[in-house]
Design a protein around this motif. Structure first.
Motif, short mmCIF file in Angstrom:
data_model
loop_
_atom_site.label_atom_id
_atom_site.label_comp_id
_atom_site.label_asym_id
_atom_site.label_seq_id
_atom_site.Cartn_x
_atom_site.Cartn_y
_atom_site.Cartn_z
N ALA A 32 0.83 -1.21 0.00
CA ALA A 32 0.00 0.00 0.00
C ALA A 32 0.86 1.26 0.00
N VAL A 33 2.07 1.14 0.54
CA VAL A 33 3.02 2.26 0.56
C VAL A 33 4.28 1.78 -0.16
N GLU A 34 4.75 2.60 -1.09
CA GLU A 34 5.95 2.25 -1.86
C GLU A 34 7.12 3.11 -1.44
N GLY A 35 8.30 2.64 -1.74
CA GLY A 35 9.51 3.41 -1.48
C GLY A 35 10.27 2.87 -0.30
N GLY A 36 11.11 3.70 0.24
CA GLY A 36 11.89 3.29 1.40
C GLY A 36 13.26 2.79 1.03
N ARG A 50 13.28 -1.46 10.02
CA ARG A 50 12.19 -1.25 10.98
C ARG A 50 11.72 0.21 10.98
N LEU A 51 12.67 1.12 10.86
CA LEU A 51 12.33 2.54 10.82
C LEU A 51 11.47 2.85 9.59
N VAL A 52 11.83 2.31 8.44
CA VAL A 52 11.05 2.51 7.22
C VAL A 52 9.67 1.88 7.37
N ALA A 92 1.19 15.25 0.18
CA ALA A 92 1.86 15.64 1.42
C ALA A 92 2.71 14.50 1.96
N ILE A 93 2.21 13.28 1.88
CA ILE A 93 2.98 12.12 2.33
C ILE A 93 4.23 11.96 1.48
N ASP A 94 4.08 12.11 0.19
CA ASP A 94 5.22 12.03 -0.72
C ASP A 94 6.26 13.09 -0.38
N GLY A 98 10.50 12.61 3.37
CA GLY A 98 11.94 12.91 3.45
C GLY A 98 12.81 11.90 2.74
N THR A 99 13.87 11.50 3.43
CA THR A 99 14.87 10.60 2.84
C THR A 99 14.33 9.22 2.53
N PHE A 100 13.22 8.85 3.14
CA PHE A 100 12.67 7.51 2.91
C PHE A 100 11.99 7.42 1.55
#
Length: 137
Positions: A32-36, A50-52, A92-94, A98-100
């Motif tokens: 549901a969420v991409e990236g990281g 875990r942080l991501v 806004a989430i995008d 930040g770096t993630f």
């Protein structure tokens, strides 16, 4: 062919159930969420992972909260405003991840938009039915 109101409600509920099942599957699969990508935190890949995951869960929770607010505040003619509000939340989430470099997956976003459209259509039909009954009586 004139459809009975309960038939429309059952159809509406069945379609919503399909959308919710697909959203649940995407969340469960972590899609549901991409990236990281690969993040290392304090020299540890596991801590970075875990942080991501935590940030992804937080971002998804925020997005879902905004989507639920859009659904709750939706009126018969307010679909465009609700869509814009949901798109702004995803943007806004995008921007804030930040770096993630996290973002709401396009498929998940499309499912939420479909949910909005389906609900707006249902509300419009209910309003028309009420108006027709008022005129007939």
């Amino acid at each position: 062919m004139l459809r009975h109101r309960t038939d429309e409600s059952a159809d509406h509920r069945a379609r919503l159930d399909l959308i919710h099942a697909e959203m649940k599957a995407l969340i469960k699969a972590g899609a549901a969420v991409e990236g990281g990508g690969q993040v290392t935190w304090n020299g540890s890949d596991a801590t970075g992972r875990r942080l991501v995951e935590d940030w992804s869960a937080l971002m998804l929770r925020s997005y879902n909260g905004e989507a639920e607010n859009c659904l709750r505040m939706l009126r018969a003619g307010g679909l465009d405003a609700a869509r814009r509000r949901l798109d702004r939340a995803a943007s806004a989430i995008d921007r804030l991840s930040g770096t993630f470099a996290l973002r709401i997956a396009p498929r998940y976003q499309a499912l939420r938009a479909s949910e909005l459209e389906l609900t707006a259509d249902h509300l419009r039909r209910r309003a028309e039915t009420r108006r027709t009954r008022r005129i007939a009586s």
